[in-house]
Design an enzyme around this catalytic site. Sequence first.
Site: not given
Length: 335
Positions: A80, A105, A188
Site C-alpha cells: 500500500e 490499509f 462496491r
Amino acid sequence: MSTVKDGAVTAPRLKTSAMIASFADPGQKTAPAPFGRALAALAETDPRIVGLSADLSKYTDMHVFAKAHPDRFFQVGMAEQLLFGAAAGMAETGLVPFASTYSVFAARRAYDFICLDIAEPNLNVNIVGGLPGLTTGYGPSHQATEDVAIFRGMPNLTIVDPCDSVDLEQAVPQLAAHAGPTYLRLLRGNVPTVLDEYDYTFELGRAKVVRPGNDVVFVSSGLMTMRALQAAEALAAHKVDVAVVHAPTLKPFDEATVLAELDTPRLAVTLENHTVVGGLFETVASALVRRGLTRRVVPIGLPDAFLDAGALPTLHDRYGLSKAAIVERVLEELR
C-alpha cells in the site's frame, strides 16, 4: 432458511459473505459496480485518468476499469505504501490517478505516504477506500470504523462518504476535476440506488436537504442516508415528520446548509457508518460550537470499540445502524 428445534420454529439465520457482503435490502434496486463503471466511462474522454490497486482490484471494482483500459491500469501487489507513492509520482507528471485498496490499509498502513507524498504537495490523487465502516462482516482487521477520524486532520484532503450508486457515479468526475487529493469511502458490488427518487444531484462540498420534515432532522452521510430515509418513512406511520439532510462531503464540511437545518426546535440526530469519535457527529458538534449555537444532538453511529465479526444484517442491528434500531431510538428520544 427457518429451522425447527425442540418443536419450535426459529427465525431464519441471516447470512452474508463476509468479504463481499452487500448492505442492500432484499429486492432493493441496485447498480453493479458504479464506481468502476463511472471511472471507465470517464477515462474514455480524459486520457489523464489511470487506475492503480494493491492486489484488490476485484474487491474495489477497479477490475472494471482494468478490463476497459488495461494499458492504464497498474497492479502494484500487496504494497500500500508503494501504491500511494507511485500514484503521487504519476500525479506529478500530470496524470490523474485513482488508487484503490481497503480503507483500513490506506488509513492505518499508508498514512505517512499519503500525508507527505500526496497531501503536502497537494497533488490530484484520488484515494479509493473499500469496506468503510461496517460494510464487511470481517472483524477489526478489515472494518474501517475510524478512517474518517484518522484522515480529517490531514491538510488539503477532501473526504467523500457517498450514499449510493447515484452519489458514486456523479462523484467520480468531480473528484477527478478537483485540484487536490481526495479520499472516497467506496461502496462496491451491487450498490443500492436510492437518491434518484429525491431530485438529488451530487455536488462536491455541498450538503443537500433531500426530505423536509417538521419534527425531527436527520443529518447523515454514506449508507446511513439510505437508512435515514427508510427510518423517516417508517416514523411517518407514528406521525413523526422527519427531515433528512445528506452530507456526502465530510471535509470540507458544508456548515451553512447543515446548521441552517439544525438551528430549529426539532430533535437533531446525526447518522454515520463510522465511530461517533472523530466523524460526522463531532464535525457537526464543533460547527455548532463555533457558530455559538446551543442545542443537543443525538449521535447514531458505531461505538468506540473494536466490532464483532458476523453477518451484516445482524451486526447492523447489534450496533444500531438498522432501520428498526433508528426508529426505536428516535421514538425513545421523543417520549
